[in-house]
Design a protein around this motif. Structure first.
Motif, PDB file in Angstrom:
ATOM      1  N   TYR A   1    -166.142  16.467  10.529  1.00  0.00           N
ATOM      2  CA  TYR A   1    -164.891  16.186  10.005  1.00  0.00           C
ATOM      3  C   TYR A   1    -164.794  14.623  11.551  1.00  0.00           C
ATOM      4  CZ  TYR A   1    -164.508  19.657   6.270  1.00  0.00           C
ATOM      5  OH  TYR A   1    -164.222  20.991   5.756  1.00  0.00           O
TER       6      TYR A   1
ATOM      7  N   GLU B   1    -159.611  22.208  14.752  1.00  0.00           N
ATOM      8  CA  GLU B   1    -158.821  21.871  16.245  1.00  0.00           C
ATOM      9  C   GLU B   1    -157.594  23.546  16.699  1.00  0.00           C
ATOM     10  OE1 GLU B   1    -157.963  19.083  18.732  1.00  0.00           O
ATOM     11  OE2 GLU B   1    -159.182  18.170  17.660  1.00  0.00           O
TER      12      GLU B   1
ATOM     13  N   THR C   1    -159.512  17.809  11.070  1.00  0.00           N
ATOM     14  CA  THR C   1    -159.798  17.808  12.012  1.00  0.00           C
ATOM     15  C   THR C   1    -158.418  18.463  13.531  1.00  0.00           C
ATOM     16  OG1 THR C   1    -158.665  15.535  12.935  1.00  0.00           O
ATOM     17  CG2 THR C   1    -161.210  15.941  12.319  1.00  0.00           C
ATOM     18  N   GLU C   2    -157.461  18.389  12.952  1.00  0.00           N
ATOM     19  CA  GLU C   2    -156.607  19.165  13.100  1.00  0.00           C
ATOM     20  C   GLU C   2    -156.884  20.530  12.837  1.00  0.00           C
ATOM     21  OE1 GLU C   2    -154.409  18.421  15.920  1.00  0.00           O
ATOM     22  OE2 GLU C   2    -155.217  15.733  15.717  1.00  0.00           O
TER      23      GLU C   2
ATOM     24  N   PRO D   1    -162.522  29.507  19.200  1.00  0.00           N
ATOM     25  CA  PRO D   1    -163.959  28.625  18.747  1.00  0.00           C
ATOM     26  C   PRO D   1    -165.331  29.022  18.067  1.00  0.00           C
ATOM     27  CG  PRO D   1    -164.049  28.440  21.266  1.00  0.00           C
ATOM     28  CD  PRO D   1    -163.007  28.524  20.560  1.00  0.00           C
TER      29      PRO D   1
ATOM     30  N   GLU E   1    -159.743  26.459  16.926  1.00  0.00           N
ATOM     31  CA  GLU E   1    -160.047  26.750  17.966  1.00  0.00           C
ATOM     32  C   GLU E   1    -158.973  27.161  19.188  1.00  0.00           C
ATOM     33  OE1 GLU E   1    -162.257  23.238  18.565  1.00  0.00           O
ATOM     34  OE2 GLU E   1    -163.772  23.959  17.514  1.00  0.00           O
TER      35      GLU E   1
ATOM     36  N   ARG F   1    -165.247  10.907  19.585  1.00  0.00           N
ATOM     37  CA  ARG F   1    -164.806  10.755  18.697  1.00  0.00           C
ATOM     38  C   ARG F   1    -163.762  10.716  18.669  1.00  0.00           C
ATOM     39  NH1 ARG F   1    -162.562  14.141  15.039  1.00  0.00           N
ATOM     40  NH2 ARG F   1    -163.059  16.254  16.216  1.00  0.00           N
TER      41      ARG F   1
ATOM     42  N   ARG G   1    -166.695  15.751  21.572  1.00  0.00           N
ATOM     43  CA  ARG G   1    -164.934  15.553  20.643  1.00  0.00           C
ATOM     44  C   ARG G   1    -164.025  13.978  21.147  1.00  0.00           C
ATOM     45  NH1 ARG G   1    -161.850  20.329  18.711  1.00  0.00           N
ATOM     46  NH2 ARG G   1    -163.094  21.429  19.858  1.00  0.00           N
TER      47      ARG G   1
END
Lengths: 463, 181
Positions: free
Chosen positions: B37, B11, B7-8, B19, B14, A43, A40
């Motif tokens: 993504y 996250e 992505t945000e 997760p 998670e 990335r 991550r």
């Protein structure tokens, strides 16, 4: 992820085996999470890097676009500057041409005086030594006049002011005049000057006799100048190519032209040998003028040459047949009465030219009166019976054309034979003279012989 | 829709849930992208709806509330990821005033074909600011969350009123921001 796990290298499996077989599930999970976290992070770094590079690219692109815009602006500015420079240059060229024309014209007037006076002087009693000097003045003056005429012609052509007559021309007459004129020069060099005109050449065609003569004089003059042995021949033939064409050739047995110089031959101010020590004088304008004249007539001109064997200049012009011209004689003139002396009126404002014309007439034994302008000329014609009027074109108070119109309008007087005397006996002027009712032309500077010819051609009215 | 939103979002799930939950909603949403993504990519906005709906199902929370919460979180994340955009701005109204001219124009430099919503300032004085949101998508809830996040970032007591407007295509809403005190 699954793919990668399945394809895990055997080295990793071996390491795992060495560590004591499969790990406990919790520990395994922890390793996986750490690994995911690393991926991550990688990335995110890649994303940041990409955005940073994108931004740099954007900035570079902006700079490039700004640069392009500036370049385009510069190109536009330069183009505009060049266009301005071009306009300025064209203006300068035009000014130069006009200056050249004016100066040449102005130089001719005093030169005419010099040449005329020299002629008069040679008609007086001179010692051999004096005659030699006078002849040199005469020759030099004539050379100078020829140069000035060339320059004047050239500048006229450059400024597009050349116009050509469309009147009946006889090429036989033109060739005869040219050979007559240049034969003395050929003779002094022991050269033959011959002409060969085929029978099928049409007797009259529409064109400009003076300009045609000018081309031939130039070509034949050059041929004589550059030939030491043998001779010069003018060959005239008819050709058919979408209508009749006249082909004139001037062949000489002279020095010839080196092949690498032929191309420059028809360019302005170029001579085959332009070195300071060159053997042949001249402006180098002659052939350029010939080319322009021939092209002005819708034709072409070219040359073939072999060194030491001679050159052949050939020009072709399209010709349209014309009827033979009818002589225009003044209506009032009657049959010639031989034996009676002519009465001549000289209308001329310039003092040198007055003295010249009167002096020549005196030498020819012809009594003459003087009018100082057009008005005076009209009055004198009204009251005195003149056979011939030598009419200057440019005079104060009333010019030659206006005076001629006035004279032709007079009733109950003897209409004289009017000869236009003009510094530029060409194109527009000629037509204006004819329209006004003049009978003939005499170009300044004229020689006593030419004046005599014109007078002999005039009909003498009965007293 | 820009990848950073996805992505945000994942996250956030998670971190705030687990997760495992994130994995579950990705799997059950059956996304064309497979849920892989990257922030710099662009993805179908329908995937965002699928994810939020799945999260709603899994947590029993209404979708609008989730959108609000995510919007607020997303704004805070922007301040972390793009600190430069906040350097010379000292108030929420100032920031929102420059949204179109500064922020969106910066985004377009990086992503020339980004489809961004419009946030026009209809009125503004010291105490009150009216903004009209227009988008070809239906993310007015997300927008509201972002506005809240903005107020919180600048630590200003701002009350946000919302009036949905009729829109020929997509959605539109008028937000009235009132500064208290």
């Amino acid at each position: 992820m699954d793919e990668r796990t399945r394809q895990e290298p055997s080295g990793v499996a071996a390491a795992r085996a060495a560590a004591g077989g499969p790990q406990a599930p919790a520990a395994d999970m922890e390793i996986l999470l750490r690994r995911v976290e690393r991926e991550r992070l990688a990335r995110k770094q890649a994303e940041q890097l990409l955005e940073q590079k994108s931004r740099e690219l954007y900035d570079a692109n902006q700079r490039l676009q700004a640069h392009t815009a500036r370049l385009e602006l510069t190109v536009q500015e330069r183009t505009r500057a060049l266009e301005e420079a071009l306009v300025q240059m064209e203006d300068a060229l035009r000014a130069k041409g006009e200056f050249l024309a004016v100066v040449s014209h102005e130089i001719r007037t005093p030169l005419n005086g010099v040449l005329g006076m020299c002629q008069l002087m040679m008609m007086t009693t001179l010692s051999e030594e004096q005659r030699g000097y006078a002849q040199t003045i005469q020759n030099s003056g004539e050379m100078l006049l020829a140069l000035i005429n060339d320059i004047l012609d050239y500048s006229k052509m450059e400024s597009g002011k050349l116009s050509l007559d469309q009147r009946p021309v006889s090429v036989r007459e033109v060739v005869r005049d040219v050979t007559q004129m240049l034969d003395p020069q050929a003779r002094t060099k022991n050269l033959s000057l011959k002409s060969d005109i085929s029978d099928d050449v049409i007797p009259w065609f529409k064109g400009d006799a003076m300009r045609l003569k000018q081309v031939l004089i130039n070509l034949v003059g050059n041929a004589v100048k550059f030939t030491q042995r043998g001779g010069v021949k003018i060959v005239v033939r008819m050709q058919q190519q979408d209508g009749p064409w006249l082909q004139c050739q001037v062949r000489d047995t002279g020095v010839g032209i080196p092949p690498d110089r032929i191309g420059k031959l028809f360019q302005a101010f170029s001579q085959v040998d332009s070195s300071v020590t060159r053997r042949y004088a001249g402006t180098g304008l002659g052939l350029v003028i010939c080319k322009r004249l021939v092209e002005g007539m819708g034709g072409t001109i070219g040359v073939e040459s072999e060194r030491a064997q001679g050159s052949t200049f050939t020009f072709r012009i399209p010709v349209a047949p014309a009827p033979a011209p009818v002589d225009v004689a003044p209506a009032a003139s009657e049959a010639a009465a031989p034996g009676r002396a002519l009465r001549v009126l000289v209308a001329e404002d310039n003092q040198v030219n007055q003295a010249l014309a009167l002096g020549m007439l005196k030498k020819l034994g012809v009594p003459a009166d003087l009018a100082r302008d057009g008005e005076e000329a009209c009055n004198m014609v009204r009251h005195g019976a003149y056979d011939v009027v030598l009419m200057d074109m440019q005079m104060p108070r009333m010019d030659g054309v206006t005076a001629t119109q006035a004279i032709r309008g007079m009733r109950g007087i003897r209409q004289p034979h009017i000869v236009a005397v003009t510094a530029n006996a060409m194109d527009v002027d000629r037509q204006a003279c004819l329209n006004a009712g003049m009978n003939d032309f005499l170009a300044k500077p004229f020689k006593a012989g030419e004046l005599q010819q014109k007078l002999e051609a005039a009909p003498i009215a009965a007293a | 829709m820009k990848g950073i939103v996805f992505t945000e979002f994942l996250e956030m799930v998670e971190a705030q849930f687990s997760p495992a939950l994130a994995d579950r909603i990705v799997c059950s949403a059956s996304l064309p992208s497979g849920g892989a993504y990257t922030a710099v990519g662009t993805y179908d906005h329908g995937e965002m709806w699928s994810l939020v709906i799945e999260l709603g199902k899994a947590t029993g929370t209404p979708v609008p509330r989730l959108m609000h919460a995510f919007g607020e979180h997303l704004f805070q994340r922007f301040t972390v990821v793009y600190p430069k955009l906040f350097e010379s701005v000292s108030s929420a109204f100032d920031f929102l005033q420059g949204l179109e001219t500064v922020i969106h124009s910066e985004v377009r430099k990086l992503y020339p074909d980004a489809e961004l919503p419009s946030f026009d300032v209809a009125e503004r004085n010291a105490q009150r600011m009216v903004m009209v949101y227009r988008s070809s998508r239906h993310f007015a809830d997300l927008a509201e969350g972002l506005l809240r996040g903005c107020a919180r970032h600048f630590d200003e007591p701002i009350e946000i009123g919302r009036e949905d407007l009729p829109a020929e295509r997509g959605s539109a809403a008028r937000f009235t921001l009132t500064r208290n005190g």
